[in-house]
Design an enzyme around this catalytic site. Structure first.
Site, PDB file in Angstrom:
ATOM      1  CE1 TYR A 108      10.210 -36.968  32.949  1.00  0.00           C
ATOM      2  CE2 TYR A 108      11.250 -35.128  31.818  1.00  0.00           C
ATOM      3  CZ  TYR A 108      10.972 -35.814  32.983  1.00  0.00           C
ATOM      4  OH  TYR A 108      11.458 -35.353  34.178  1.00  0.00           O
ATOM      5  CE1 TYR A 157      13.364 -31.765  31.781  1.00  0.00           C
ATOM      6  CE2 TYR A 157      14.332 -33.477  33.156  1.00  0.00           C
ATOM      7  CZ  TYR A 157      13.311 -32.586  32.884  1.00  0.00           C
ATOM      8  OH  TYR A 157      12.238 -32.510  33.737  1.00  0.00           O
ATOM      9  NE  ARG A 166      13.237 -28.687  36.690  1.00  0.00           N
ATOM     10  CZ  ARG A 166      12.687 -29.367  37.689  1.00  0.00           C
ATOM     11  NH1 ARG A 166      11.891 -30.386  37.434  1.00  0.00           N
ATOM     12  NH2 ARG A 166      12.938 -29.057  38.944  1.00  0.00           N
ATOM     13  CG  HIS A 220      14.429 -33.979  38.129  1.00  0.00           C
ATOM     14  ND1 HIS A 220      14.898 -33.035  37.252  1.00  0.00           N
ATOM     15  CD2 HIS A 220      13.210 -34.333  37.663  1.00  0.00           C
ATOM     16  CE1 HIS A 220      14.002 -32.835  36.304  1.00  0.00           C
ATOM     17  NE2 HIS A 220      12.962 -33.621  36.520  1.00  0.00           N
ATOM     18  CG  HIS A 273       9.351 -36.096  37.926  1.00  0.00           C
ATOM     19  ND1 HIS A 273       8.743 -34.879  38.106  1.00  0.00           N
ATOM     20  CD2 HIS A 273      10.253 -35.919  36.935  1.00  0.00           C
ATOM     21  CE1 HIS A 273       9.251 -34.012  37.250  1.00  0.00           C
ATOM     22  NE2 HIS A 273      10.171 -34.614  36.530  1.00  0.00           N
TER      23      HIS A 273
HETATM   24  C1  BEZ Z   1       9.892 -31.709  34.854  1.00  0.00           C
HETATM   25  O1  BEZ Z   1       9.498 -32.697  34.264  1.00  0.00           O
HETATM   26  O2  BEZ Z   1      10.663 -31.870  35.761  1.00  0.00           O
HETATM   27  C2  BEZ Z   1       9.518 -30.333  34.448  1.00  0.00           C
HETATM   28  C3  BEZ Z   1       9.652 -29.964  33.130  1.00  0.00           C
HETATM   29  C4  BEZ Z   1       9.302 -28.684  32.744  1.00  0.00           C
HETATM   30  C5  BEZ Z   1       8.842 -27.792  33.683  1.00  0.00           C
HETATM   31  C6  BEZ Z   1       8.736 -28.172  35.005  1.00  0.00           C
HETATM   32  C7  BEZ Z   1       9.069 -29.456  35.394  1.00  0.00           C
HETATM   33 FE    FE Z   2      11.446 -33.734  35.120  1.00  0.00          FE
END
Ligand code: BEZ
Ligand code: FE
Length: 278
Positions: free
Chosen positions: A157, A191, A212, A215, A217
């Protein structure tokens, strides 16, 4: 109240809350004490182990700053964030499901018009995202405010880049009169959550991976509707069944279609839950 032992101390600690003016604070602390004491008894917590626990929590706090929230991360990897989301977002099945907020939202992201490029220089393959925002009754939610944020091709990010002082891969848009939204960005990639802190140590100690699935957000707000905080996940991602923070919902998985020119397109329609009238 003298000579309290490992069994009688719990009720005594709870009784000390008797003067708490706020009944909800009293209820929450009573339960917290009960569960903490039960936990210590259940695992026969040693003094060394509790000292290590305190050191871990101290390090977690010390890792936090205005761009890094290690406590949110801890809550996320323990499943507590998603438990709270699940308990507080019951709604009709036609509505778009909520998922974890995560630590990378930033207030005050730049505003964009429909069709604009929110990547703003973030690395990655071009991608167009579009869809509709409707209420449960099917009516378009004209003017709904949409915050979007995502990681770049390196899985970072913008706020994770010390060399960057402009927003990349995040922005605020508004649905048009027909409830439609559209923006350009880069292809979301899987990531790892940050592992250079105490939460990373916890993952290593428990042989867990930090990944993760890819995705985007979204936070969608409109008067008369419950605010929706969610993601849309890429259906071809290999981490969908083992998300490090337990955030995947089947209904939030969608195809990112590869077009002939090599760019990608995602179409996703959101359904908001109206605020219950009292
Ligand atoms: C996210 O940005 O998706 C995220 C990152 C770390 C922990 C939970 C969500
Ligand atoms: Fe995220």
């Amino acid at each position: 109240m003298r000579n309290l032992d490992q069994h009688t101390i719990t009720q005594e600690a709870i009784d000390r809350l008797a003067g708490t003016p706020d009944p909800r604070v009293r209820e929450v602390l009573t339960s917290l004490i009960r569960h903490l004491h039960d936990f210590a008894r259940e695992v026969n917590l040693t003094e060394d182990e509790w000292a290590r626990g305190i050191a871990f929590l101290t390090a977690t706090g010390q890792k936090c700053n205005d761009k890094r929230q290690e406590f949110i991360l801890l809550s996320d990897v323990l499943g507590l964030s998603m438990l709270t989301v699940a308990m507080n977002n019951a709604k009709p099945p036609e509505c778009t499901e909520a998922t974890v907020f995560g630590p990378f939202f930033v207030d005050g992201a730049p505003h964009y018009e429909n069709g604009d490029d929110v990547a703003n220089g973030a690395s990655g393959e071009p991608c167009e995202v579009s869809g509709s925002i409707r209420g449960l009754d099917g009516r378009p939610v004209a003017g709904a405010r949409i915050d979007v944020w995502q990681a770049d091709a390196q899985g970072l990010y913008d706020v994770q880049r010390d060399d960057l002082d402009t927003a990349q891969g995040r922005g605020v848009l508004h649905a048009d009169e027909a409830g439609m939204y559209r923006f350009r960005t880069v292809l979301a990639q899987a990531y790892p959550i940050p592992t250079d802190g105490p939460v990373g140590e916890l993952l290593t100690a428990t042989a867990r991976h930090p990944w993760r699935p890819a995705h985007l957000h979204f936070r969608i707000e409109a008067p008369g509707y419950e605010t929706l905080v969610t993601h849309v996940f890429r259906e071809d991602d290999k981490w969908l069944d083992s998300d490090a923070v337990f955030g995947v919902r089947q209904s939030l998985i969608a195809p990112w279609v590869r077009r002939e020119d090599g760019s990608y397109a995602l179409h996703y329609d959101f359904v908001l839950n109206p605020v219950a009238r009292g």
